[in-house]
Design an enzyme around this catalytic site. Sequence first.
Site, PDB file in Angstrom:
ATOM      1  N   ASP A 272     112.434  66.023  62.069  1.00 18.64           N
ATOM      2  CA  ASP A 272     112.196  65.083  60.635  1.00 18.64           C
ATOM      3  C   ASP A 272     112.678  65.329  59.593  1.00 18.64           C
ATOM      4  O   ASP A 272     111.790  64.129  58.990  1.00 18.64           O
ATOM      5  CB  ASP A 272     110.083  64.669  61.633  1.00 18.64           C
ATOM      6  N   ASP A 425      96.412  66.189  67.652  1.00 22.52           N
ATOM      7  CA  ASP A 425      96.053  67.784  68.295  1.00 22.52           C
ATOM      8  C   ASP A 425      94.288  67.178  68.804  1.00 22.52           C
ATOM      9  O   ASP A 425      94.565  67.622  69.610  1.00 22.52           O
ATOM     10  CB  ASP A 425      96.184  68.776  67.505  1.00 22.52           C
TER      11      ASP A 425
END
Length: 698
Positions: A272, A425
């Site tokens: 990214d 997460d």
Amino acid sequence: MAPPGVGVGVAYLWGKGRGGRKGTPVVVTMESPNYSVVEVDGPDAEAELRAAAVAMDKGGGRGRSRSRTARQLTWVLLLRARRAAGRLASFAAAAARRFRRSPADAADELGRGRGRLMYGFIRGFLALSLLALAVELAAYWNGWRLRRPELHVPEAVEIEGWAHSAYISWMSFRADYIRRPIEFLSKACILLFVIQSMDRLVLCLGCFWIKLRKIKPRIEGDPFREGSGYQHPMVLVQIPMCNEKEVYEQSISAACQLDWPREKFLIQVLDDSSDESIQLLIKAEVSKWSHQGVNIVYRHRVLRTGYKAGNLKSAMSCDYVKDYEFVAIFDADFQPTPDFLKKTIPHFEGNPELGLVQARWSFVNKDENLLTRLQNINLCFHFEVEQQVNGVFLNFFGFNGTAGVWRIQALEESGGWLERTTVEDMDIAVRAHLNGWKFIFLNDVKVLCELPESYEAYRKQQHRWHSGPMHLFRLCLPDILTAKISSWKKANLILLFFLLRKLILPFYSFTLFCVILPLTMFVPEAELPVWVICYVPVCMSFLNILPSPRSFPFIVPYLLFENTMSVTKFNAMVSGLFKLGSSYEWIVTKKSGRSSESDLSTAAERDTKDLTLPRLQKQISESELIELKMQKERQEKAPLGAKKANKVYKKELALSLLLLTAATRSLLSAQGIHFYFLLFQGVSFLFVGLDLIGEQID
């Protein structure tokens, strides 16, 4: 003012430099004819000056000995005073440099509305504390102080004027109206403190039981021995990264060396990066390993939405993902050992309810500086105690975002990666738990990674780690209440996982030690007991350090630093709970590129890596090579920027002044333990506020 017989002319003090001495010499002229004009042009000259004075004194008569000795003593005192003033001036200059900040730094600290409310509260509290200290000092000077065993309101005949009367009224007001709210709040915080300490103790007892009984997840037999007939499943390896030039090479290299059949795993490098030069470097590294026969692909998103969750979600949408059964995730600074998949994948065999296998982190730079040592204490306790105990007894814990292997079916049935928080997460772990999936933590499987070496990077990381869970709690609470799981699992999620360990801990730590404790110094009728300030925190710090016994010498700095970090964690918790502006802010943690514990010296070389390395010419296209060369030419022509000044953290500095003010007030009441705690805690806030802990990374 110089004593009689001595005239001193000083232009300004000298300083130290690389090229030798700097500054204008100090000329000391003695009016007595027995002394000549001496030029002091450096620290070494002081010793010569004293030796000459001693020699002259030995050569004179005994009648003038006392006079010369007195003048020599005055002379030496003047020189020492000048040296002390020089040191004070250099310290002031260093402090001034820390306060010089660019407009961008100021905007980053207090701009965009972040931290304004808390900073205003701390400033107001500090102003009131200074005013109260002035009143108490005046009362103490006039003998109006009332010692604690005989606290009573004086009779009318004992009052000495309107000022004394006003002070007596203030004492009555704080005893009648201020004491009770402070006592109520302090008792509530003490209760939360005791509950959290009991939770910490239970976790430690659980860890002790695991060690005593040698409980750990085991693989039956050796599935990889010859003739075992083990069928290697298809494994997808993902490495998400964003502008991480320092570490991309070592993470890709480690993933490509995993000991697994090459036709049975694929590596996705999910880049990214917004810097085109870094994109080209990562492409070249991927191309190098691809030419060596490794199944590796490079992916770059045009629309970089959703931070890491968006990156992983985009990668999982590829058509070929359906051919894979498991996915291993490693952040850009993680370096798995070649046998990582062989130690984790077999745990899924014959265990269809298992959704996640999490490995432990190991740190290559844990001894780099004091900041990394203190982080290592926290994270060792997190993995050794929290993750291991929850994994053994509950089959649930928070996914650490990296160094773990997921069953792709578990990800898909739990809704996949969502972009709604910065703790994707923890989000996927909670949703998988609500869907009945079980987790395993492997404490003996370690993956190398880095700790933040600068306080700025660590502070931003902690802000994300403490604001994200509270934001997630707001979103997950309805799903938890309506989930088809047992009531005790719901209670564990709400009361322990979210409220006690994510909300209560930063709340009571900041409120008790940074607000109530200094407040009780100015309202002594609501004094905190010593066991709350000293004994219990030391015992809890002792328990935290048990998993890393080499860190026992740092127990006091650890206790002080944890209280110092409470202001950042409390601010982050509030922003996440009430969905303020900074609750959805992701800043990539700065890496230094440590490759191994025995090779820390390569960090400086990585920072100066040449973009036009010869090996790139065979692995990238001609147009990309031209672009690299043009970027290098622009970098060479660009003027060198000024060195980044160290940041100043205003909230921490204001709290430092507040605690030091309260420490001064505690001297009037002769509160020994309270004084020392406030003094050391105030100094700790001062060091952190001036950014004197950790490395300075531009």
